[in-house]
Design a protein around this motif. Structure first.
Motif, mmCIF file in Angstrom:
data_model
loop_
_atom_site.group_PDB
_atom_site.id
_atom_site.type_symbol
_atom_site.label_atom_id
_atom_site.label_comp_id
_atom_site.label_asym_id
_atom_site.label_seq_id
_atom_site.Cartn_x
_atom_site.Cartn_y
_atom_site.Cartn_z
ATOM 1 N N ASN A 32 2.969 76.213 -34.918
ATOM 2 C CA ASN A 32 2.467 76.065 -36.181
ATOM 3 C C ASN A 32 1.404 74.344 -36.589
ATOM 4 O O ASN A 32 2.933 73.582 -36.627
ATOM 5 C CB ASN A 32 2.415 77.228 -37.339
ATOM 6 N N ILE A 33 0.853 74.085 -36.933
ATOM 7 C CA ILE A 33 0.085 72.936 -37.853
ATOM 8 C C ILE A 33 1.352 72.924 -38.722
ATOM 9 O O ILE A 33 1.725 73.603 -39.142
ATOM 10 C CB ILE A 33 -0.805 72.708 -38.271
ATOM 11 N N GLY A 57 -6.659 77.299 -29.356
ATOM 12 C CA GLY A 57 -5.727 77.453 -30.252
ATOM 13 C C GLY A 57 -4.965 78.062 -31.187
ATOM 14 O O GLY A 57 -4.988 76.868 -31.951
ATOM 15 N N SER A 63 -3.102 78.355 -38.204
ATOM 16 C CA SER A 63 -4.039 77.214 -38.558
ATOM 17 C C SER A 63 -5.204 77.617 -38.923
ATOM 18 O O SER A 63 -6.466 77.121 -39.488
ATOM 19 C CB SER A 63 -4.069 76.535 -37.509
ATOM 20 N N GLU A 82 -7.843 81.679 -27.474
ATOM 21 C CA GLU A 82 -6.961 82.690 -27.207
ATOM 22 C C GLU A 82 -6.011 83.067 -26.509
ATOM 23 O O GLU A 82 -6.676 84.118 -25.749
ATOM 24 C CB GLU A 82 -5.676 82.966 -28.682
ATOM 25 N N ASP A 110 -8.498 82.220 -21.256
ATOM 26 C CA ASP A 110 -8.514 80.615 -20.452
ATOM 27 C C ASP A 110 -9.669 79.762 -21.884
ATOM 28 O O ASP A 110 -10.756 80.668 -21.187
ATOM 29 C CB ASP A 110 -7.559 80.224 -19.127
ATOM 30 N N ALA A 111 -8.882 78.886 -22.633
ATOM 31 C CA ALA A 111 -10.075 78.554 -23.529
ATOM 32 C C ALA A 111 -10.850 77.904 -22.100
ATOM 33 O O ALA A 111 -12.080 77.468 -23.057
ATOM 34 C CB ALA A 111 -9.623 77.304 -24.393
ATOM 35 N N ASP A 128 -6.074 72.397 -30.697
ATOM 36 C CA ASP A 128 -4.191 72.949 -30.445
ATOM 37 C C ASP A 128 -4.524 73.824 -29.935
ATOM 38 O O ASP A 128 -3.208 74.809 -30.081
ATOM 39 C CB ASP A 128 -3.905 72.902 -32.447
ATOM 40 N N GLU A 130 -2.699 73.328 -25.202
ATOM 41 C CA GLU A 130 -1.772 72.189 -24.590
ATOM 42 C C GLU A 130 -2.478 70.699 -24.561
ATOM 43 O O GLU A 130 -3.943 70.756 -24.110
ATOM 44 C CB GLU A 130 -1.728 72.825 -22.845
ATOM 45 N N TYR A 137 -10.922 70.367 -22.536
ATOM 46 C CA TYR A 137 -11.973 70.739 -23.935
ATOM 47 C C TYR A 137 -13.045 69.600 -24.829
ATOM 48 O O TYR A 137 -13.862 69.865 -24.430
ATOM 49 C CB TYR A 137 -10.522 70.441 -25.008
HETATM 50 C C1 LIG Z 1 -0.087 74.582 -30.404
HETATM 51 S S1 LIG Z 1 -0.181 76.362 -30.141
HETATM 52 C C2 LIG Z 1 -1.826 76.505 -31.907
HETATM 53 C C3 LIG Z 1 -1.098 76.424 -33.050
HETATM 54 C C4 LIG Z 1 -1.832 76.622 -34.314
HETATM 55 N N1 LIG Z 1 -3.478 75.947 -33.526
HETATM 56 C C5 LIG Z 1 -1.182 76.755 -35.473
HETATM 57 O O1 LIG Z 1 -1.290 75.640 -35.763
HETATM 58 O O2 LIG Z 1 -1.133 77.726 -36.526
HETATM 59 C C6 LIG Z 1 -1.193 75.933 -28.922
HETATM 60 C C7 LIG Z 1 -1.867 77.937 -28.703
HETATM 61 O O3 LIG Z 1 -2.426 77.330 -27.687
HETATM 62 C C8 LIG Z 1 -2.555 78.731 -26.793
HETATM 63 N N2 LIG Z 1 -2.888 77.796 -25.372
HETATM 64 C C9 LIG Z 1 -2.660 77.288 -24.100
HETATM 65 N N3 LIG Z 1 -3.457 76.905 -23.688
HETATM 66 C C10 LIG Z 1 -4.692 78.001 -23.684
HETATM 67 C C11 LIG Z 1 -5.508 78.553 -22.910
HETATM 68 N N4 LIG Z 1 -6.054 77.272 -21.889
HETATM 69 N N5 LIG Z 1 -6.390 78.264 -23.375
HETATM 70 C C12 LIG Z 1 -6.780 79.293 -24.855
HETATM 71 N N6 LIG Z 1 -4.972 79.191 -25.848
HETATM 72 C C13 LIG Z 1 -4.518 78.480 -24.706
HETATM 73 C C14 LIG Z 1 -1.177 79.085 -26.036
HETATM 74 O O4 LIG Z 1 -1.018 80.051 -26.191
HETATM 75 C C15 LIG Z 1 -1.182 79.139 -28.076
HETATM 76 O O5 LIG Z 1 -1.154 79.817 -29.002
#
Ligand SMILES: C[S@@+](CC[C@H](N)C(=O)[O-])C[C@H]1O[C@@H](n2cnc3c(N)ncnc32)[C@H](O)[C@@H]1O
Length: 195
Positions: A32-33, A57, A63, A82, A110-111, A128, A130, A137
């Motif tokens: 998380n942030i 994300g 967040s 997500e 997949d975003a 937020d 990868e 993005y």
């Molecule tokens: C750093 S965490 C997000 C934390 C969140 N924003 C928070 O602060 O509570 C990154 C998230 O992005 C998701 N993620 C990574 N690659 C992704 C993709 N290609 N499409 C959708 N979600 C993705 C991961 O599964 C993970 O849950």
């Protein structure tokens, strides 16, 4: 903010801290942030009166709660993307507890693909996921960002080397103004100044 929501945010902050302390593998952690960044995003959305908010994300929705609370005050909506179904289930439960189920739409997948099906313009975008995907993005969402809209990207200080090319990319775009805010893990705040 309601007592129950403050309690929920605290619980999630403790869970995240505990996971980091235990050294749980990155793909299983909530990542998380920090609370100051949550508050910053919340303030920014309210100050700019943003209504259409996108998050890339979601994780367990920590967040998203900060974004959703501000969106609710603005009579707006959050769309959050997500890929992990386990985290989506947790986010749904947390958003329900925060009273934000009707404000937030979670899109699973997949975003890099799900962004393409979004057919509205956004006022505010929070990236937020990868780090290697940030530039992709940005390029996918920039045409769907209103002039005057903001893109905030997390981890620009904590992952400075990995995100160097993202920062160069957004700052060299003649349609933006962009600045680094050294709070939390480092937030790059980018304003779209023209079409
Ligand atoms: C750093 S965490 C997000 C934390 C969140 N924003 C928070 O602060 O509570 C990154 C998230 O992005 C998701 N993620 C990574 N690659 C992704 C993709 N290609 N499409 C959708 N979600 C993705 C991961 O599964 C993970 O849950």
């Amino acid at each position: 903010m309601k007592e129950e929501v403050i309690k929920l945010l605290k619980e999630l902050e403790e869970l995240d801290a505990e996971e980091r302390k235990k050294g749980i593998p990155i793909e299983l952690r909530m990542r998380n942030i920090t609370p100051d960044v949550g508050l910053f995003l919340n303030i920014l959305i309210k100050a700019t009166k943003a209504k259409n908010i996108l998050e890339i994300g979601t994780s367990n929705g920590y967040s998203t709660i900060w974004l959703g609370l501000a969106a609710k005050e603005n009579n707006g909506q959050v769309v959050t993307l997500e890929v992990d179904p386990r985290k989506i289930n947790m986010a749904r439960a947390n958003l329900e507890r925060a009273g934000l189920s009707d404000v937030v739409l979670i899109i699973e997948g997949d975003a890099k693909e799900t962004i393409k099906i979004l057919d509205k313009k956004f006022d505010f975008v929070f990236i937020d996921a990868e780090k290697e995907d940030y530039k992709t993005y940005f390029d996918l969402i920039f045409p769907k960002l209103q002039v005057g809209g903001l893109i905030v990207a997390d981890n620009v200080v904590s992952h400075a080397e990995q995100l160097k090319s993202y920062v160069e990319h957004v700052r060299s775009n003649p349609k933006t103004q962009s600045v680094l805010l050294p709070i939390g893990r480092g937030e790059e705040v980018t304003l779209k100044i023209r079409e």
